[in-house]
Design a protein around this motif. Structure first.
Motif, short mmCIF file in Angstrom:
data_model
loop_
_atom_site.label_atom_id
_atom_site.label_comp_id
_atom_site.label_asym_id
_atom_site.label_seq_id
_atom_site.Cartn_x
_atom_site.Cartn_y
_atom_site.Cartn_z
N UNK A 265 0.67 -1.14 -0.03
CA UNK A 265 -0.03 -0.07 -0.24
C UNK A 265 0.90 1.06 -0.37
N UNK A 266 0.17 2.46 -0.46
CA UNK A 266 1.13 3.67 -0.61
C UNK A 266 1.59 4.14 0.76
N UNK A 267 0.90 3.64 1.98
CA UNK A 267 1.32 4.18 3.23
C UNK A 267 2.66 3.31 3.45
N UNK A 268 2.60 2.25 3.01
CA UNK A 268 3.91 1.46 3.44
C UNK A 268 5.26 1.92 2.27
N UNK A 269 5.14 2.19 1.41
CA UNK A 269 5.88 2.69 0.45
C UNK A 269 6.50 3.97 1.02
N UNK A 270 5.65 5.01 1.54
CA UNK A 270 6.20 6.04 2.17
C UNK A 270 7.09 5.86 3.30
N UNK A 271 6.60 4.93 4.14
CA UNK A 271 7.54 4.39 5.22
C UNK A 271 8.97 3.79 4.89
N UNK A 272 8.85 3.06 3.70
CA UNK A 272 9.90 2.35 3.34
C UNK A 272 10.88 3.51 2.65
N UNK A 273 10.36 4.12 1.94
CA UNK A 273 11.02 5.37 1.32
C UNK A 273 11.80 6.20 2.65
N UNK A 274 10.99 6.60 3.59
CA UNK A 274 11.59 7.53 4.46
C UNK A 274 12.65 6.56 5.27
N UNK A 275 12.35 5.39 5.41
CA UNK A 275 13.53 4.50 6.18
C UNK A 275 14.73 4.32 5.47
N UNK A 276 14.56 4.25 4.01
CA UNK A 276 15.99 4.22 3.11
C UNK A 276 16.56 5.54 3.09
N UNK A 277 15.72 6.52 3.19
CA UNK A 277 16.43 7.90 2.96
C UNK A 277 17.39 8.51 4.25
N UNK A 278 16.60 7.78 5.55
CA UNK A 278 17.25 7.98 6.66
C UNK A 278 18.56 6.98 6.98
N UNK A 279 18.14 5.72 6.70
CA UNK A 279 19.14 4.81 6.90
C UNK A 279 20.15 4.51 6.15
N UNK A 280 20.18 4.53 4.97
CA UNK A 280 21.16 4.26 4.12
C UNK A 280 22.35 5.24 4.32
N UNK A 281 22.27 6.42 4.37
CA UNK A 281 23.53 7.42 4.77
C UNK A 281 24.32 6.69 5.95
N UNK A 282 23.35 6.29 6.93
CA UNK A 282 23.93 5.92 8.21
C UNK A 282 24.61 4.63 8.05
N UNK A 283 24.09 3.80 7.25
CA UNK A 283 24.78 2.45 7.04
C UNK A 283 26.02 2.57 6.34
#
Length: 295
Positions: A265-283
């Motif tokens: 669902x779109x809400x889960x895509x928003x959550x996944x996008x936000x998690x990647x945008x925040x988490x990938x630079x940290x990783x």
């Protein structure tokens, strides 16, 4: 059929019949990130099931629908697992890698995406809630793409599950059950081991990694007859590259501005996008620290 919510890529249903209960997965074919090799994956699943790998029994596979026997178990939280659970996952990986299964797919991996400036502009223009964060990390995402494209993989390449993460696992009587084999294929061994061991040794972020749990996966792999590849950044490049592609895929789903009829669902895509945008630079920033787990 009863919808089971929460899938990151496809949609799942439970079907209860007089012949038992089944998990029926509707594959997302509308904007799929990769080609699903139905016959190859089903052949690998059947071989793994016959070899005793703890997993749902594969029943049938078609171009848009997969059926497995339903397995009861507890969800595995995104938190460090027990040493015994991690050790058994290592043994399971060694068993999978030892299977003699024909694999006909010879597809070449696509280069990592580099259109991050354009995506940031589109996100700002359409008022996405994470647009400012994406714009602030554009250069980092370009650096990540360069790393994924140029990092040397030492081999060997193995036929494997490719996605043993907490959300693709159950715990039944405290022991693993491996779910969701659609991503299966050929992969550099270091990338498979690093992705799996790290995911089982940490919580939602990267502040509570337990090195002992990471090592337990590797110890189990060796105990199961596997040989560890050389240490280096290649152990984490598959994890980073996969997350990069998943983040971009979800960004594009959000930019479309409509609710898709398949996939998350779109809400889960928003959550996944936000998690990647925040988490990938940290990783990416923690790569040198992660490499110490291999010592």
């Amino acid at each position: 059929m009863i919808r089971v919510h929460g899938g990151f890529a496809n949609r799942m249903y439970r079907l209860d019949t007089d012949q038992g209960s089944f998990a029926v997965k509707e594959l997302n074919l509308g904007d799929r990130r990769w080609t699903y090799h139905v016959e190859d994956v089903f052949r690998l699943e059947r071989a793994a099931f016959v070899a005793g790998v703890p997993m749902p029994e594969p029943i049938s596979a078609g171009p848009n629908m997969l059926v497995h026997r339903w397995v009861e178990g507890e969800k595995v939280p995104e938190a460090p697992v027990s040493a015994a659970y991690a050790f058994e996952i290592g043994e399971i990986l060694a068993r999978i890698h030892a299977l003699d299964v024909e694999w006909t797919d010879v597809s070449i991996e696509d280069p990592p995406p580099r259109d991050w400036p354009e995506l940031a502009e589109r996100a700002a223009a359409t008022g996405q809630p994470w647009a400012e964060e994406l714009a602030a990390h554009v250069e980092t995402f370009l650096a990540i793409a360069h790393f994924v494209d140029t990092c040397e993989r030492p081999g060997p390449v193995v036929l494997t599950h490719k996605d043993i993460q907490p959300w693709n696992l159950l715990a039944r009587d405290g022991r693993p059950v491996v779910l969701d084999w659609e991503l299966s294929g050929m992969l550099d061994l270091s990338g498979e081991l690093g992705s799996t061991a790290l995911s089982l040794a940490k919580g939602p972020g990267f502040d509570d990694i337990e090195p002992a749990i990471f090592r337990s996966v590797l110890d189990g792999y060796v105990a199961g007859g596997g040989m560890l590849p050389p240490s280096g950044p290649s152990w984490f490049v598959y994890l980073i590259g996969g997350w990069l592609g998943h983040t971009r895929w979800n960004i594009l789903r959000c930019l479309a501005g409509v609710e898709a009829t398949t996939g998350p669902e779109r809400t889960l895509s928003h959550e996944s996008a936000r998690n990647g945008i925040r988490g990938l630079p940290d990783l990416f920033r923690r790569l040198p620290e992660l490499e110490t787990l291999l010592l």
